[in-house]
Scaffold this motif. Structure first.
Motif, PDB file in Angstrom:
ATOM      1  N   SER A   1       0.826  -1.198   0.000  1.00 10.83           N
ATOM      2  CA  SER A   1       0.000   0.000   0.000  1.00 10.83           C
ATOM      3  C   SER A   1       0.865   1.254   0.000  1.00 10.83           C
ATOM      4  O   SER A   1       1.833   1.346   0.721  1.00 10.83           O
ATOM      5  CB  SER A   1      -0.889   0.000   1.251  1.00 10.83           C
ATOM      6  OG  SER A   1      -1.522   1.240   1.383  1.00 10.83           O
ATOM      7  N   SER A   2       0.473   2.252  -0.791  1.00 11.87           N
ATOM      8  CA  SER A   2       1.217   3.507  -0.809  1.00 11.87           C
ATOM      9  C   SER A   2       0.861   4.385   0.391  1.00 11.87           C
ATOM     10  O   SER A   2       1.455   5.426   0.586  1.00 11.87           O
ATOM     11  CB  SER A   2       0.956   4.264  -2.111  1.00 11.87           C
ATOM     12  OG  SER A   2      -0.420   4.577  -2.207  1.00 11.87           O
ATOM     13  N   SER A   3      -0.112   3.970   1.196  1.00 14.14           N
ATOM     14  CA  SER A   3      -0.492   4.763   2.357  1.00 14.14           C
ATOM     15  C   SER A   3       0.296   4.369   3.614  1.00 14.14           C
ATOM     16  O   SER A   3       0.150   4.999   4.645  1.00 14.14           O
ATOM     17  CB  SER A   3      -1.990   4.646   2.620  1.00 14.14           C
ATOM     18  OG  SER A   3      -2.318   3.310   2.948  1.00 14.14           O
ATOM     19  N   THR A   4       1.100   3.313   3.522  1.00 17.90           N
ATOM     20  CA  THR A   4       1.928   2.890   4.656  1.00 17.90           C
ATOM     21  C   THR A   4       3.340   2.570   4.181  1.00 17.90           C
ATOM     22  O   THR A   4       3.578   2.368   2.995  1.00 17.90           O
ATOM     23  CB  THR A   4       1.358   1.646   5.356  1.00 17.90           C
ATOM     24  OG1 THR A   4       1.374   0.553   4.439  1.00 17.90           O
ATOM     25  CG2 THR A   4      -0.042   1.870   5.886  1.00 17.90           C
TER      26      THR A   4
ATOM     27  N   PRO B   1       1.628   4.730   9.027  1.00 16.26           N
ATOM     28  CA  PRO B   1       1.050   5.601   8.001  1.00 16.26           C
ATOM     29  C   PRO B   1       2.130   6.426   7.295  1.00 16.26           C
ATOM     30  O   PRO B   1       3.084   6.876   7.922  1.00 16.26           O
ATOM     31  CB  PRO B   1       0.110   6.511   8.776  1.00 16.26           C
ATOM     32  CG  PRO B   1      -0.146   5.811  10.058  1.00 16.26           C
ATOM     33  CD  PRO B   1       1.076   4.997  10.345  1.00 16.26           C
TER      34      PRO B   1
ATOM     35  N   LYS C   1       3.172   9.745   5.269  1.00 10.32           N
ATOM     36  CA  LYS C   1       2.770  11.131   5.023  1.00 10.32           C
ATOM     37  C   LYS C   1       3.060  11.439   3.557  1.00 10.32           C
ATOM     38  O   LYS C   1       4.210  11.535   3.153  1.00 10.32           O
ATOM     39  CB  LYS C   1       3.555  12.071   5.929  1.00 10.32           C
ATOM     40  CG  LYS C   1       3.290  11.818   7.396  1.00 10.32           C
ATOM     41  CD  LYS C   1       4.136  12.713   8.259  1.00 10.32           C
ATOM     42  CE  LYS C   1       3.912  12.393   9.717  1.00 10.32           C
ATOM     43  NZ  LYS C   1       4.787  13.144  10.596  1.00 10.32           N
ATOM     44  N   THR C   2       2.016  11.574   2.778  1.00  9.80           N
ATOM     45  CA  THR C   2       2.199  11.754   1.338  1.00  9.80           C
ATOM     46  C   THR C   2       2.551  13.173   0.948  1.00  9.80           C
ATOM     47  O   THR C   2       3.123  13.400  -0.102  1.00  9.80           O
ATOM     48  CB  THR C   2       0.939  11.310   0.571  1.00  9.80           C
ATOM     49  OG1 THR C   2      -0.178  12.032   1.068  1.00  9.80           O
ATOM     50  CG2 THR C   2       0.704   9.826   0.720  1.00  9.80           C
TER      51      THR C   2
END
Length: 91
Positions: free
Chosen positions: A15-18, A41, A43-44
């Motif tokens: 996942s790109s969110s983690t 998580p 931070k994008t």
């Protein structure tokens, strides 16, 4: 020759969110016993002028072993109060 045990190795996070990082959960000079992989998580939003660098592999050196044993926190008791803490400060 027997196959090397890589059960401790980090698998890529899908996942790109983690992202996956190592946390020290117990104080010991045995790096594999001291740390465990943890998904956190991501931070994008990067600040202007900053870049994100992905490290696929990093080394473990004497500083990491000293860090996971709590030697950089003064006393073992002071280090134990900080658990869990991040590792890889020289990477």
């Amino acid at each position: 020759m027997a196959a090397e045990d890589k059960s401790w190795a980090l698998a890529p996070t899908q996942s790109s969110s983690t992202y996956r990082k190592l946390l020290v959960h117990q104080l010991t000079t045995n790096f594999r016993e001291a740390v465990s992989p943890t998904d956190v998580p991501f931070k994008t939003a990067l600040p202007a002028g900053k870049a994100l660098v992905r490290r696929l592999y990093t080394g473990v050196n004497a500083s990491d072993i000293n860090f996971t044993s709590g030697r950089y926190y003064g006393t073992r008791e002071q280090a134990a109060k900080k658990l869990p803490f991040d590792v890889g400060f020289e990477s």
